[in-house]
Write a protein that holds these residues in place. Sequence first.
Motif, PDB file in Angstrom:
ATOM      1  N   LEU A  24      -7.770  -0.550   0.365  1.00  0.00           N
ATOM      2  CA  LEU A  24      -8.236   0.732  -0.160  1.00  0.00           C
ATOM      3  C   LEU A  24      -7.040   1.671  -0.296  1.00  0.00           C
ATOM      4  O   LEU A  24      -6.384   1.995   0.688  1.00  0.00           O
ATOM      5  N   ILE A  25      -6.777   2.089  -1.527  1.00  0.00           N
ATOM      6  CA  ILE A  25      -5.704   3.038  -1.816  1.00  0.00           C
ATOM      7  C   ILE A  25      -6.352   4.224  -2.530  1.00  0.00           C
ATOM      8  O   ILE A  25      -6.382   4.273  -3.765  1.00  0.00           O
ATOM      9  N   PRO A  26      -6.904   5.170  -1.774  1.00  0.00           N
ATOM     10  CA  PRO A  26      -7.656   6.266  -2.395  1.00  0.00           C
ATOM     11  C   PRO A  26      -6.852   7.078  -3.409  1.00  0.00           C
ATOM     12  O   PRO A  26      -7.390   7.456  -4.449  1.00  0.00           O
ATOM     13  N   GLU A  27      -5.581   7.345  -3.130  1.00  0.00           N
ATOM     14  CA  GLU A  27      -4.780   8.161  -4.040  1.00  0.00           C
ATOM     15  C   GLU A  27      -4.638   7.517  -5.411  1.00  0.00           C
ATOM     16  O   GLU A  27      -4.408   8.193  -6.398  1.00  0.00           O
ATOM     17  N   GLU A  28      -4.755   6.197  -5.468  1.00  0.00           N
ATOM     18  CA  GLU A  28      -4.622   5.475  -6.726  1.00  0.00           C
ATOM     19  C   GLU A  28      -5.964   4.960  -7.243  1.00  0.00           C
ATOM     20  O   GLU A  28      -6.004   4.235  -8.230  1.00  0.00           O
ATOM     21  N   ASN A  29      -7.049   5.297  -6.546  1.00  0.00           N
ATOM     22  CA  ASN A  29      -8.388   4.847  -6.915  1.00  0.00           C
ATOM     23  C   ASN A  29      -8.449   3.317  -7.004  1.00  0.00           C
ATOM     24  O   ASN A  29      -8.953   2.751  -7.966  1.00  0.00           O
ATOM     25  N   VAL A  30      -7.905   2.662  -5.985  1.00  0.00           N
ATOM     26  CA  VAL A  30      -7.862   1.210  -5.956  1.00  0.00           C
ATOM     27  C   VAL A  30      -8.631   0.691  -4.753  1.00  0.00           C
ATOM     28  O   VAL A  30      -8.433   1.155  -3.635  1.00  0.00           O
ATOM     29  N   ALA A  31      -9.519  -0.247  -5.029  1.00  0.00           N
ATOM     30  CA  ALA A  31     -10.239  -0.984  -3.987  1.00  0.00           C
ATOM     31  C   ALA A  31     -10.219  -2.445  -4.414  1.00  0.00           C
ATOM     32  O   ALA A  31     -10.802  -2.805  -5.429  1.00  0.00           O
ATOM     33  N   VAL A  32      -9.504  -3.261  -3.647  1.00  0.00           N
ATOM     34  CA  VAL A  32      -9.278  -4.649  -4.046  1.00  0.00           C
ATOM     35  C   VAL A  32      -9.704  -5.590  -2.927  1.00  0.00           C
ATOM     36  O   VAL A  32      -9.430  -5.344  -1.751  1.00  0.00           O
ATOM     37  N   PHE A  33     -10.342  -6.670  -3.344  1.00  0.00           N
ATOM     38  CA  PHE A  33     -10.738  -7.745  -2.434  1.00  0.00           C
ATOM     39  C   PHE A  33      -9.931  -8.977  -2.829  1.00  0.00           C
ATOM     40  O   PHE A  33      -9.797  -9.285  -4.012  1.00  0.00           O
ATOM     41  N   ALA A  34      -9.362  -9.665  -1.838  1.00  0.00           N
ATOM     42  CA  ALA A  34      -8.546 -10.848  -2.128  1.00  0.00           C
ATOM     43  C   ALA A  34      -8.492 -11.755  -0.905  1.00  0.00           C
ATOM     44  O   ALA A  34      -8.950 -11.388   0.175  1.00  0.00           O
ATOM     45  N   VAL A  35      -7.924 -12.912  -1.106  1.00  0.00           N
ATOM     46  CA  VAL A  35      -7.602 -13.821  -0.007  1.00  0.00           C
ATOM     47  C   VAL A  35      -6.083 -13.821   0.098  1.00  0.00           C
ATOM     48  O   VAL A  35      -5.380 -13.852  -0.920  1.00  0.00           O
ATOM     49  N   ALA A  36      -5.571 -13.747   1.333  1.00  0.00           N
ATOM     50  CA  ALA A  36      -4.126 -13.693   1.539  1.00  0.00           C
ATOM     51  C   ALA A  36      -3.720 -14.601   2.687  1.00  0.00           C
ATOM     52  O   ALA A  36      -4.519 -14.891   3.586  1.00  0.00           O
ATOM     53  N   GLU A  37      -2.472 -15.009   2.634  1.00  0.00           N
ATOM     54  CA  GLU A  37      -1.890 -15.781   3.728  1.00  0.00           C
ATOM     55  C   GLU A  37      -0.928 -14.876   4.487  1.00  0.00           C
ATOM     56  O   GLU A  37      -0.131 -14.164   3.880  1.00  0.00           O
ATOM     57  N   LEU A  38      -1.018 -14.903   5.802  1.00  0.00           N
ATOM     58  CA  LEU A  38      -0.090 -14.162   6.642  1.00  0.00           C
ATOM     59  C   LEU A  38       1.209 -14.966   6.687  1.00  0.00           C
ATOM     60  O   LEU A  38       1.244 -16.055   7.251  1.00  0.00           O
ATOM     61  N   THR A  39       2.244 -14.440   6.060  1.00  0.00           N
ATOM     62  CA  THR A  39       3.511 -15.181   5.997  1.00  0.00           C
ATOM     63  C   THR A  39       4.518 -14.693   7.024  1.00  0.00           C
ATOM     64  O   THR A  39       5.551 -15.326   7.213  1.00  0.00           O
ATOM     65  N   GLY A  40       4.208 -13.576   7.679  1.00  0.00           N
ATOM     66  CA  GLY A  40       5.091 -13.073   8.721  1.00  0.00           C
ATOM     67  C   GLY A  40       4.361 -12.130   9.649  1.00  0.00           C
ATOM     68  O   GLY A  40       3.500 -11.369   9.219  1.00  0.00           O
ATOM     69  N   CYS A  41       4.695 -12.212  10.939  1.00  0.00           N
ATOM     70  CA  CYS A  41       4.127 -11.312  11.939  1.00  0.00           C
ATOM     71  C   CYS A  41       5.246 -10.953  12.902  1.00  0.00           C
ATOM     72  O   CYS A  41       5.713 -11.808  13.666  1.00  0.00           O
TER      73      CYS A  41
END
Length: 193
Positions: A127-144
């Motif tokens: 959620l990026i309210p300032e940019e009016n963006v709400a995105v759903f995706a699948v992601a891989e954690l590549t670093g922690c």
Amino acid sequence: MSETQQSFFSVPCEFTLFADPLPGDKRLVDADTLLAMMPRAFRLMAQVNEVEQRCQPLMASLSQQAAELAEYLSLQNLKLDMVLQMQLEKSTEARYRCQGVRFGGSGALVRCDHPLEPGAILEIKILIPEENVAVFAVAELTGCEREESGYSWTLDFTSIIEGDQERLVHASLQVEQRMLRARAQARREQQAP
């Protein structure tokens, strides 16, 4: 749907990311599966954004002929977007709530209180309210990485709707443009007598 192997630039920006673990076999899913996984509110936001994209040429021509009406309609649209963003943030539940640091069309960098093993597959909601963006995706954690106050996660999208990826790229360009304007303004102010 885009299975992101290409790399996009990312920009620093504050946002909220919600994440839930997924089994490894969900790393790459087709568009129909991704849409079926997507919460209803995120599908609604995507549909609203698609309608807005189709209306932009009409609004451009209208603003030349009836500037006040075009401005009024734009303000009404902004009001609707703000209400949708607020509702999404309040209604979104997830195992992990993270604070966004950077985002782009191919992934995100976030801070979280919890460590995860690299290679973890996550269902994410950005959620990026300032940019009016709400995105759903699948992601891989590549670093922690361990930090003073938690962990820094590097996430690479593995499955994302193409329109959502385009919205993230567009939003990152908008953020970059604002940053460049702010730097130029700061230089002008420093040079002013």
